[in-house]
Design a protein around this motif. Sequence first.
Motif, PDB file in Angstrom:
ATOM      1  N   GLU A 105       0.000  -0.720   1.793  1.00 16.38           N
ATOM      2  CA  GLU A 105       0.265  -1.642   0.688  1.00 16.38           C
ATOM      3  C   GLU A 105      -0.828  -1.496  -0.352  1.00 16.38           C
ATOM      4  N   HIS A 106      -0.454  -1.754  -1.596  1.00 23.52           N
ATOM      5  CA  HIS A 106      -1.398  -1.546  -2.678  1.00 23.52           C
ATOM      6  C   HIS A 106      -2.527  -2.564  -2.626  1.00 23.52           C
ATOM      7  N   SER A 107      -3.648  -2.169  -3.138  1.00 25.48           N
ATOM      8  CA  SER A 107      -4.789  -3.067  -3.288  1.00 25.48           C
ATOM      9  C   SER A 107      -5.386  -2.825  -4.669  1.00 25.48           C
ATOM     10  N   ALA A 108      -6.376  -3.589  -5.020  1.00 23.65           N
ATOM     11  CA  ALA A 108      -6.943  -3.493  -6.361  1.00 23.65           C
ATOM     12  C   ALA A 108      -7.447  -2.093  -6.683  1.00 23.65           C
ATOM     13  N   ASP A 109      -7.969  -1.394  -5.665  1.00 27.04           N
ATOM     14  CA  ASP A 109      -8.535  -0.067  -5.909  1.00 27.04           C
ATOM     15  C   ASP A 109      -7.693   1.054  -5.313  1.00 27.04           C
ATOM     16  N   ARG A 110      -6.491   0.722  -4.836  1.00 28.37           N
ATOM     17  CA  ARG A 110      -5.637   1.774  -4.269  1.00 28.37           C
ATOM     18  C   ARG A 110      -4.163   1.417  -4.496  1.00 28.37           C
ATOM     19  N   ALA A 111      -3.668   1.767  -5.652  1.00 29.55           N
ATOM     20  CA  ALA A 111      -2.267   1.523  -5.967  1.00 29.55           C
ATOM     21  C   ALA A 111      -1.439   2.802  -5.882  1.00 29.55           C
ATOM     22  N   VAL A 112      -2.093   3.951  -5.886  1.00 31.43           N
ATOM     23  CA  VAL A 112      -1.391   5.231  -5.875  1.00 31.43           C
ATOM     24  C   VAL A 112      -1.841   6.042  -4.672  1.00 31.43           C
ATOM     25  N   GLU A 113      -0.878   6.598  -3.930  1.00 33.62           N
ATOM     26  CA  GLU A 113      -1.173   7.497  -2.819  1.00 33.62           C
ATOM     27  C   GLU A 113      -0.546   8.851  -3.106  1.00 33.62           C
ATOM     28  N   GLU A 114      -1.181   9.876  -2.595  1.00 32.75           N
ATOM     29  CA  GLU A 114      -0.632  11.220  -2.706  1.00 32.75           C
ATOM     30  C   GLU A 114       0.096  11.564  -1.416  1.00 32.75           C
ATOM     31  N   LYS A 115       1.311  12.058  -1.526  1.00 35.95           N
ATOM     32  CA  LYS A 115       2.101  12.437  -0.365  1.00 35.95           C
ATOM     33  C   LYS A 115       2.700  13.821  -0.564  1.00 35.95           C
ATOM     34  N   GLN A 116       3.360  14.317   0.469  1.00 41.24           N
ATOM     35  CA  GLN A 116       4.030  15.602   0.381  1.00 41.24           C
ATOM     36  C   GLN A 116       5.106  15.587  -0.698  1.00 41.24           C
TER      37      GLN A 116
END
Length: 341
Positions: A52-63
């Motif tokens: 789940e998103h947080s203030a400092d991690r809204a974007v994840e890199e995936k395949q």
Amino acid sequence: MGHGKEVKTRPDPKVEIQEKGEIFFFYRPKVDKEEAHGPDDVQRMYIVLRPEHSADRAVEEKQAPDSGKEGRKHHHQGGAGDGGSGGGASKEEGHQGGHGKEEVNIEEQPLLRLVVMGKKSLPDPAKHSRPYWGYVELVTTKLQDIKDALKEEKYSTATRGQRRRPAARALGEGVYRILRHEPGGRGRRPHTHLVYKLELPTRGAREPQEAMNVEPEASFLVQVKNPDAPSGGAGRGGGDGSFRGLQSKRRAAFPAHLQGAFGSRRFAPADPPDLLNYEGCELLLIAASDDVEEELGLELEAEVGEGSQGEEQQRAAECSDLVKMFGEVADVKPLLSGGWD
């Protein structure tokens, strides 16, 4: 129910939260069994992680979405036996591992990982047992893909005719954190922990949970296998010697910046957690503790309120994300009752 919150209970515990989210546990009875009454009746154990998103991690890199089982499934447009079952029918053993990359805004769409545990249980968090091997079976932004992986499936074989793969059963729901721990001290390297705390089942009987070592809370070290390393010793991580790693074509193909995290090592911490966003990522879970606060100075707080056991269970069931998302395809009785089928 949300990803809960964490409280640091010691000054400067040297932990850095890298990812937070929801964790779901499932098991599947063996082929053609109507029910499971003990661990011997279990075919597979699954873990679903939903960051789940947080203030400092809204974007994840995936395949890339056209790779791995995700790409195969979408190429076949959801047809029968298209790879979405996750059940391991022989014609699905040849799918390629995840490769390429895309960015996913997890504030706008879900990111879901389906992990298969090789030994059909977690390592006992209260014991320093051998590492348990597992792998990322499916990574997707589509909830239906995970539902397809957990549902009942019927298929035909040349020697045994029609077979039935039962639907998965829900085993546990909770909140998790992936964190970097810097223990300090000479020669002690930073490592990665997966810690969780269950919200369901709340209290009372926990027969299947105890049989598969799904404790109310636990901490595990997580190491990811270098896909370029030979697989000769991977079976040692399986806990019983029967797993020799995935075939080379099924292993993840990480982008250069993630592959670089390994250097010349066979295993590296799951740092960053984006390593887990590639199908075919092989990992080891190593028991660390069944008391997260004592070990790491961090207390996870779930979102189930206080009350009698019956009140807690009913309230949790009503707001359970697992029940809402997967209840139509996975039997939730073990989740809510703490008993086998």
